[in-house]
Design a protein around this motif. Sequence first.
Motif, short mmCIF file in Angstrom:
data_model
loop_
_atom_site.label_atom_id
_atom_site.label_comp_id
_atom_site.label_asym_id
_atom_site.label_seq_id
_atom_site.Cartn_x
_atom_site.Cartn_y
_atom_site.Cartn_z
N ARG A 18 0.82 -1.21 0.00
CA ARG A 18 0.00 0.00 0.00
C ARG A 18 0.86 1.26 0.00
N GLU A 19 1.94 1.22 0.75
CA GLU A 19 2.85 2.36 0.80
C GLU A 19 3.33 2.73 -0.61
N PHE A 20 3.76 1.73 -1.36
CA PHE A 20 4.29 1.98 -2.69
C PHE A 20 3.19 2.28 -3.70
N LEU A 21 2.03 1.65 -3.56
CA LEU A 21 0.89 1.98 -4.42
C LEU A 21 0.51 3.45 -4.24
N THR A 22 0.45 3.88 -3.00
CA THR A 22 0.10 5.27 -2.71
C THR A 22 1.11 6.23 -3.33
N CYS A 23 2.38 5.91 -3.19
CA CYS A 23 3.44 6.76 -3.74
C CYS A 23 3.28 6.91 -5.25
N VAL A 24 3.11 5.81 -5.94
CA VAL A 24 2.99 5.84 -7.40
C VAL A 24 1.69 6.53 -7.81
N ASN A 25 0.60 6.24 -7.10
CA ASN A 25 -0.68 6.81 -7.49
C ASN A 25 -0.79 8.30 -7.18
N ASP A 59 9.61 3.43 -17.04
CA ASP A 59 10.35 2.17 -17.16
C ASP A 59 11.22 1.95 -15.93
N VAL A 60 11.86 3.02 -15.46
CA VAL A 60 12.68 2.92 -14.25
C VAL A 60 11.79 2.62 -13.05
N VAL A 61 10.67 3.32 -12.96
CA VAL A 61 9.73 3.10 -11.85
C VAL A 61 9.22 1.68 -11.90
N ARG A 62 8.89 1.20 -13.09
CA ARG A 62 8.40 -0.18 -13.25
C ARG A 62 9.42 -1.18 -12.73
N ASP A 63 10.69 -1.01 -13.09
CA ASP A 63 11.73 -1.94 -12.64
C ASP A 63 11.86 -1.92 -11.11
N LEU A 64 11.77 -0.74 -10.53
CA LEU A 64 11.83 -0.64 -9.07
C LEU A 64 10.62 -1.31 -8.42
N LEU A 65 9.45 -1.11 -9.01
CA LEU A 65 8.24 -1.73 -8.46
C LEU A 65 8.31 -3.25 -8.52
N ILE A 66 8.86 -3.79 -9.59
CA ILE A 66 9.02 -5.24 -9.70
C ILE A 66 9.93 -5.75 -8.58
N GLU A 67 11.02 -5.05 -8.35
CA GLU A 67 11.95 -5.45 -7.28
C GLU A 67 11.29 -5.32 -5.91
N ILE A 68 10.56 -4.25 -5.71
CA ILE A 68 9.84 -4.07 -4.43
C ILE A 68 8.83 -5.18 -4.23
N SER A 69 8.14 -5.55 -5.29
CA SER A 69 7.16 -6.62 -5.22
C SER A 69 7.81 -7.94 -4.79
N LYS A 70 8.97 -8.21 -5.36
CA LYS A 70 9.70 -9.43 -4.99
C LYS A 70 10.12 -9.39 -3.52
N ARG A 71 10.58 -8.23 -3.07
CA ARG A 71 10.99 -8.09 -1.66
C ARG A 71 9.80 -8.26 -0.73
N ALA A 104 13.30 8.49 -8.66
CA ALA A 104 12.72 8.27 -9.98
C ALA A 104 11.40 9.01 -10.14
N MET A 105 10.61 9.05 -9.06
CA MET A 105 9.31 9.74 -9.12
C MET A 105 9.52 11.25 -9.24
N SER A 106 10.56 11.77 -8.63
CA SER A 106 10.81 13.22 -8.70
C SER A 106 11.28 13.66 -10.08
N THR A 107 11.87 12.74 -10.83
CA THR A 107 12.33 13.10 -12.17
C THR A 107 11.28 12.81 -13.23
N ALA A 108 10.23 12.07 -12.86
CA ALA A 108 9.17 11.76 -13.83
C ALA A 108 8.38 13.03 -14.13
N ARG A 109 8.04 13.21 -15.37
CA ARG A 109 7.30 14.41 -15.78
C ARG A 109 5.83 14.18 -15.72
#
Length: 109
Positions: A18-25, A59-71, A104-109
């Motif tokens: 939820r923490e990461f979902l909230t951040c991305v959303n 793409d960078v955010v996606r890769d991080l989310l995949i790794e977070i999901s695994k963790r 990565a989120m701060s650099t996303a436009r």
Amino acid sequence: MDGSTRRTRFENRVELEREFLTCVNQRFGTHAPLAGMTGDAIDAWRVRAREAGCADEVDVVRDLLIEISKRAELIADHSRDVFDREGRAIAGALDDLRVMLAKAMSTAR
């Protein structure tokens, strides 16, 4: 291991996701909300985010989310002593991923 320990680990995983979902959303939710932390949900989000005109940083955010999901999955694992390849404990690695995702989120436009 008793049922309460399993439940606590599961609850910790859900809280982490939820923490990461909230951040991305907070950043992408208006145009491309992330619905879950499974690989399929993350990949579907990436496609929608790119179609919505979001920058290539997804793409960078996606890769991080995949790794977070695994963790997060490892956190819910029944083995108490799970480490990553570099020998760091999961919690420390998650802190690193939090920082990387925020950057990565701060650099996303």
